[in-house]
Design an enzyme around this catalytic site. Structure first.
Site, PDB file in Angstrom:
ATOM      1  N   LYS A   1      -2.708   1.576   9.814  1.00 25.22           N
ATOM      2  CA  LYS A   1      -1.246   1.640   9.971  1.00 25.22           C
ATOM      3  C   LYS A   1      -0.588   2.151   8.692  1.00 25.22           C
ATOM      4  O   LYS A   1       0.319   2.985   8.741  1.00 25.22           O
ATOM      5  CB  LYS A   1      -0.714   0.237  10.302  1.00 25.22           C
ATOM      6  CG  LYS A   1       0.780   0.072  10.114  1.00 25.22           C
ATOM      7  CD  LYS A   1       1.253  -1.316  10.482  1.00 25.22           C
ATOM      8  CE  LYS A   1       1.286  -2.341   9.386  1.00 25.22           C
ATOM      9  NZ  LYS A   1       2.326  -2.176   8.354  1.00 25.22           N
ATOM     10  N   ASN A   2      -1.065   1.628   7.548  1.00 27.46           N
ATOM     11  CA  ASN A   2      -0.387   1.931   6.290  1.00 27.46           C
ATOM     12  C   ASN A   2      -0.753   3.300   5.715  1.00 27.46           C
ATOM     13  O   ASN A   2      -0.287   3.662   4.641  1.00 27.46           O
ATOM     14  CB  ASN A   2      -0.626   0.805   5.281  1.00 27.46           C
ATOM     15  CG  ASN A   2       0.074  -0.477   5.740  1.00 27.46           C
ATOM     16  OD1 ASN A   2       0.909  -0.435   6.657  1.00 27.46           O
ATOM     17  ND2 ASN A   2      -0.255  -1.599   5.129  1.00 27.46           N
TER      18      ASN A   2
ATOM     19  N   ARG B   1      10.003   0.082   7.444  1.00 25.90           N
ATOM     20  CA  ARG B   1      10.305   0.506   6.077  1.00 25.90           C
ATOM     21  C   ARG B   1       9.951   1.980   5.841  1.00 25.90           C
ATOM     22  O   ARG B   1      10.233   2.532   4.786  1.00 25.90           O
ATOM     23  CB  ARG B   1       9.529  -0.364   5.083  1.00 25.90           C
ATOM     24  CG  ARG B   1       9.963  -1.807   5.142  1.00 25.90           C
ATOM     25  CD  ARG B   1       9.256  -2.626   4.119  1.00 25.90           C
ATOM     26  NE  ARG B   1       9.448  -2.145   2.759  1.00 25.90           N
ATOM     27  CZ  ARG B   1      10.564  -2.295   2.063  1.00 25.90           C
ATOM     28  NH1 ARG B   1      11.591  -2.916   2.586  1.00 25.90           N
ATOM     29  NH2 ARG B   1      10.649  -1.832   0.842  1.00 25.90           N
TER      30      ARG B   1
ATOM     31  N   CYS C   1       8.520  -6.544   7.706  1.00 29.60           N
ATOM     32  CA  CYS C   1       8.332  -8.002   7.754  1.00 29.60           C
ATOM     33  C   CYS C   1       9.175  -8.703   6.694  1.00 29.60           C
ATOM     34  O   CYS C   1       9.334  -8.205   5.588  1.00 29.60           O
ATOM     35  CB  CYS C   1       6.859  -8.325   7.510  1.00 29.60           C
ATOM     36  SG  CYS C   1       5.828  -7.924   8.917  1.00 29.60           S
TER      37      CYS C   1
ATOM     38  N   ASP D   1      -2.353  -8.630   2.266  1.00 29.01           N
ATOM     39  CA  ASP D   1      -2.421  -8.665   3.736  1.00 29.01           C
ATOM     40  C   ASP D   1      -3.636  -9.431   4.256  1.00 29.01           C
ATOM     41  O   ASP D   1      -3.727  -9.726   5.436  1.00 29.01           O
ATOM     42  CB  ASP D   1      -2.469  -7.233   4.278  1.00 29.01           C
ATOM     43  CG  ASP D   1      -1.291  -6.432   3.800  1.00 29.01           C
ATOM     44  OD1 ASP D   1      -0.248  -6.465   4.442  1.00 29.01           O
ATOM     45  OD2 ASP D   1      -1.405  -5.794   2.737  1.00 29.01           O
TER      46      ASP D   1
ATOM     47  N   VAL E   1       1.903 -10.545  -4.942  1.00 27.67           N
ATOM     48  CA  VAL E   1       2.505  -9.264  -4.541  1.00 27.67           C
ATOM     49  C   VAL E   1       3.881  -9.480  -3.897  1.00 27.67           C
ATOM     50  O   VAL E   1       4.843  -8.799  -4.231  1.00 27.67           O
ATOM     51  CB  VAL E   1       1.563  -8.489  -3.590  1.00 27.67           C
ATOM     52  CG1 VAL E   1       2.199  -7.174  -3.157  1.00 27.67           C
ATOM     53  CG2 VAL E   1       0.226  -8.238  -4.277  1.00 27.67           C
TER      54      VAL E   1
HETATM   55  N1  EPU Z   1       9.087  -3.504  -4.889  1.00 29.53           N
HETATM   56  C1  EPU Z   1      10.284  -3.516  -5.571  1.00 29.53           C
HETATM   57  N2  EPU Z   1      11.099  -2.409  -5.472  1.00 29.53           N
HETATM   58  C2  EPU Z   1      10.757  -1.317  -4.716  1.00 29.53           C
HETATM   59  C3  EPU Z   1       9.525  -1.320  -4.027  1.00 29.53           C
HETATM   60  C4  EPU Z   1       8.700  -2.430  -4.139  1.00 29.53           C
HETATM   61  O1  EPU Z   1      10.616  -4.487  -6.253  1.00 29.53           O
HETATM   62  O2  EPU Z   1      11.549  -0.348  -4.661  1.00 29.53           O
HETATM   63  C5  EPU Z   1       8.215  -4.700  -4.950  1.00 29.53           C
HETATM   64  C6  EPU Z   1       8.107  -5.400  -3.579  1.00 29.53           C
HETATM   65  O3  EPU Z   1       9.206  -6.222  -3.334  1.00 29.53           O
HETATM   66  C7  EPU Z   1       6.806  -6.150  -3.709  1.00 29.53           C
HETATM   67  C8  EPU Z   1       5.959  -5.229  -4.594  1.00 29.53           C
HETATM   68  O4  EPU Z   1       6.877  -4.327  -5.242  1.00 29.53           O
HETATM   69  O5  EPU Z   1       7.009  -7.366  -4.364  1.00 29.53           O
HETATM   70  C9  EPU Z   1       4.928  -4.423  -3.856  1.00 29.53           C
HETATM   71  O6  EPU Z   1       5.521  -3.700  -2.791  1.00 29.53           O
HETATM   72  P1  EPU Z   1       4.957  -2.288  -2.303  1.00 29.53           P
HETATM   73  O7  EPU Z   1       5.996  -1.258  -2.533  1.00 29.53           O
HETATM   74  O8  EPU Z   1       3.613  -2.090  -2.906  1.00 29.53           O
HETATM   75  O9  EPU Z   1       4.792  -2.556  -0.751  1.00 29.53           O
HETATM   76  P2  EPU Z   1       5.247  -1.641   0.450  1.00 29.53           P
HETATM   77  O10 EPU Z   1       4.949  -0.218   0.169  1.00 29.53           O
HETATM   78  O11 EPU Z   1       6.604  -2.025   0.904  1.00 29.53           O
HETATM   79  C10 EPU Z   1       2.894  -1.641   1.633  1.00 29.53           C
HETATM   80  C11 EPU Z   1       2.414  -2.047   2.992  1.00 29.53           C
HETATM   81  C12 EPU Z   1       2.361  -3.565   3.081  1.00 29.53           C
HETATM   82  C13 EPU Z   1       1.399  -4.074   2.010  1.00 29.53           C
HETATM   83  C14 EPU Z   1       1.886  -3.599   0.628  1.00 29.53           C
HETATM   84  C15 EPU Z   1       0.944  -3.995  -0.479  1.00 29.53           C
HETATM   85  C16 EPU Z   1       3.199  -0.274   4.376  1.00 29.53           C
HETATM   86  C17 EPU Z   1       4.100   0.172   5.459  1.00 29.53           C
HETATM   87  N3  EPU Z   1       3.314  -1.523   3.992  1.00 29.53           N
HETATM   88  O12 EPU Z   1       4.224  -2.167   1.535  1.00 29.53           O
HETATM   89  O13 EPU Z   1       1.827  -3.874   4.345  1.00 29.53           O
HETATM   90  O14 EPU Z   1       1.352  -5.477   2.051  1.00 29.53           O
HETATM   91  O15 EPU Z   1       2.025  -2.165   0.625  1.00 29.53           O
HETATM   92  O16 EPU Z   1      -0.308  -3.428  -0.308  1.00 29.53           O
HETATM   93  O17 EPU Z   1       2.361   0.479   3.899  1.00 29.53           O
HETATM   94  C18 EPU Z   1       1.597  -5.054   6.328  1.00 29.53           C
HETATM   95  O18 EPU Z   1       0.863  -4.124   6.711  1.00 29.53           O
HETATM   96  O19 EPU Z   1       1.729  -6.135   6.974  1.00 29.53           O
HETATM   97  C19 EPU Z   1       2.324  -4.914   5.087  1.00 29.53           C
HETATM   98  C20 EPU Z   1       3.317  -5.720   4.710  1.00 29.53           C
END
Ligand code: EPU
Length: 442
Positions: free
Chosen positions: A26-27, A100, A124, A314, A336
């Protein structure tokens, strides 16, 4: 899969046994679909799972004039971006709050159209999940960002130019934002403190197939030389290691034996180590991994979630159910997301002994320790879970609720299970194949 109602009634106590297949991650898949926007010719993406997050991204691409059709084999998509255009506000707004991924449309749309509008984001509820890194990155490339009541409007009056970025934290999404924007920006971009998850490496593979020039150095540094044009790609998506880990956790917690077709060792090394330490067993095959409970008591562990190559955030939620069966005290330190233990209340109601703490309990202080977030869980086992009426709070927490109900004594009703189809393809069919005893209701 057939229609998933909102509720499922599960009679616990049966081991899950059998073989299921996982498709593309998915990601990765959702981002690969966005990358197709950058090509001047159509792309073909294979192993696309039939999950609602994919359908949301497809809808947004179609709203921007991308033709999305079935590809050359089941589970493949052809994405034709030749007629990309600005979307109607109503078509974009229909996707507000659903995912997102729209934030990642910005760079490609600014390159293609000179402007972008994205709706309020969803995803989420596992923490605040701000987008400040994304907006900062886009501004550095030269985008003008204007927050409006219903979303964010952007323009690039002078085009986008390569830049130097150092992320405050190796964010997966912000790293993808840089990649998807830098590949067509003028000049060189240097990204420090990048995330290096396997899904990001596979996105880089795709961008290279399209004509991009990207170097991944040691120490989380990525360099991108902007190019004038990119072509479509053909790619088979990396398997979904989060889904594979979830079924592995289900095998362990239910005393079961599940062969996860399509799972590979390299991307799961860290998970496999922990799985073995808890008392699970696995056999690596060319076409997948067999996960099983080999008998004997499960053992407690200390886990700290982290960015890759650490233990993925995850993975913790599904594994916590097995830890409620382990003989001793386990600790899960979530570093995280600041609020990823919302799923635990239901487990306590079912008989688990779990306490959530504000302190960093894993051994290493993290950025949440000083900020009063409930981000460490102490799980004392073994406890027997008993059936209850529970409600799915988020995607991974939802899967862990399914596992809890499958291991519990008696009957549980799990509501709000629609969320699970955001990231788990055909999970109802898979549960049936593995011998779970349940009815769909409501
Ligand atoms: N963060 C910030 N500011 C930002 C972006 C992120 O403070 O502008 C913080 C977040 O709040 C968090 C940390 O940085 O505390 C990490 O967030 P990240 O940006 O790495 O996560 P994401 O890209 O929003 C993706 C996956 C998540 C997975 C995380 C970590 C997707 C669509 N989502 O999220 O997947 O947990 O990376 O590997 O790719 C899931 O599949 O259930 C899921 C939540």
């Amino acid at each position: 899969m057939g229609l998933v109602g909102d509720k499922i009634t599960i009679r616990g106590g049966r081991p899950l046994v059998g073989r299921i297949e996982v498709k593309g991650a998915k990601n990765l898949v959702t981002k690969a679909m966005v990358a197709a926007l950058l090509g001047e010719t159509p792309s073909i993406l294979r192993d696309v799972p039939n999950i609602s997050d994919v359908r949301i991204v497809r809808g947004l691409l179609e709203a921007h004039g991308v033709k999305v059709t079935e590809g050359d084999e089941p589970g493949s998509l052809m994405l034709d971006p030749v007629d990309v255009e600005s979307a109607h506000y109503a078509d974009i707004d229909a996707h507000a709050g659903s995912s997102r991924i729209p934030i990642l449309f910005c760079g490609p749309l600014l390159h293609r159209l000179g402007e972008a509008f994205i709706p309020d984001l969803g995803g989420c509820r596992i923490g605040d999940r701000p987008i400040d890194y994304h907006l900062e990155v886009l501004r550095k490339f030269g985008a003008v960002v204007e927050k409006q009541e219903s979303g964010i409007r952007m323009s690039a009056p002078n085009g986008l130019k390569g830049t130097k970025v150092e992320l405050p934290y190796p964010s997966v999404g912000a790293t993808e934002q840089v990649l998807l924007t830098a590949v067509r920006a003028e000049g060189i971009t240097e990204l420090k403190n990048a995330a290096i998850e396997p899904e990001i490496m596979d996105l880089i593979n795709i961008l290279q197939k399209m004509g991009a020039i990207i170097t991944v150095d040691t120490d989380r540094v990525i360099r991108i030389e902007g190019v004038d044009s990119l072509q479509g790609y053909q790619h088979r998506a990396l398997f979904d290691r989060n889904e594979a880990a979830s079924w592995a956790a289900a095998a362990l917690a239910t005393d079961g034996d599940i062969f996860v077709g399509g799972a590979k060792q390299a991307e799961m090394l860290t998970f496999l180590n922990v799985f073995r330490k808890v008392g699970g067993a696995f056999d690596i095959h060319d076409d997948g991994i067999r996960f099983y409970h080999p008998g004997g008591d499960l053992k407690p562990v200390i886990i700290e979630t982290d960015v890759h190559p650490g233990f993925m955030t995850d993975w913790q939620q599904p594994l916590v159910i097995a830890l409620t069966h382990a003989h001793g005290v386990s600790i899960v330190h979530e570093t995280v997301y600041e609020q990823r233990f919302g799923f635990v209340d239901a487990l306590v109601e079912m008989g688990a002994t779990i306490q959530i703490h504000r302190e960093c309990l894993g051994g290493h202080p993290c950025r949440f320790g000083q900020r009063n977030f409930n981000h460490s869980a102490v799980i004392a086992g073994p406890t027997k879970l008993v059936g209850a009426d529970i409600e799915v709070p988020d995607l991974r927490g939802g899967f862990s609720h399914l596992i809890a109900a499958l291991t519990a004594e008696g009957t549980s009703t799990v509501s709000n299970v629609g969320i699970i189809s955001r990231g788990y393809e055909n999970f109802i069919t898979k549960l049936r194949l593995l011998g779970a005893d349940f009815d769909l209701a409501g």
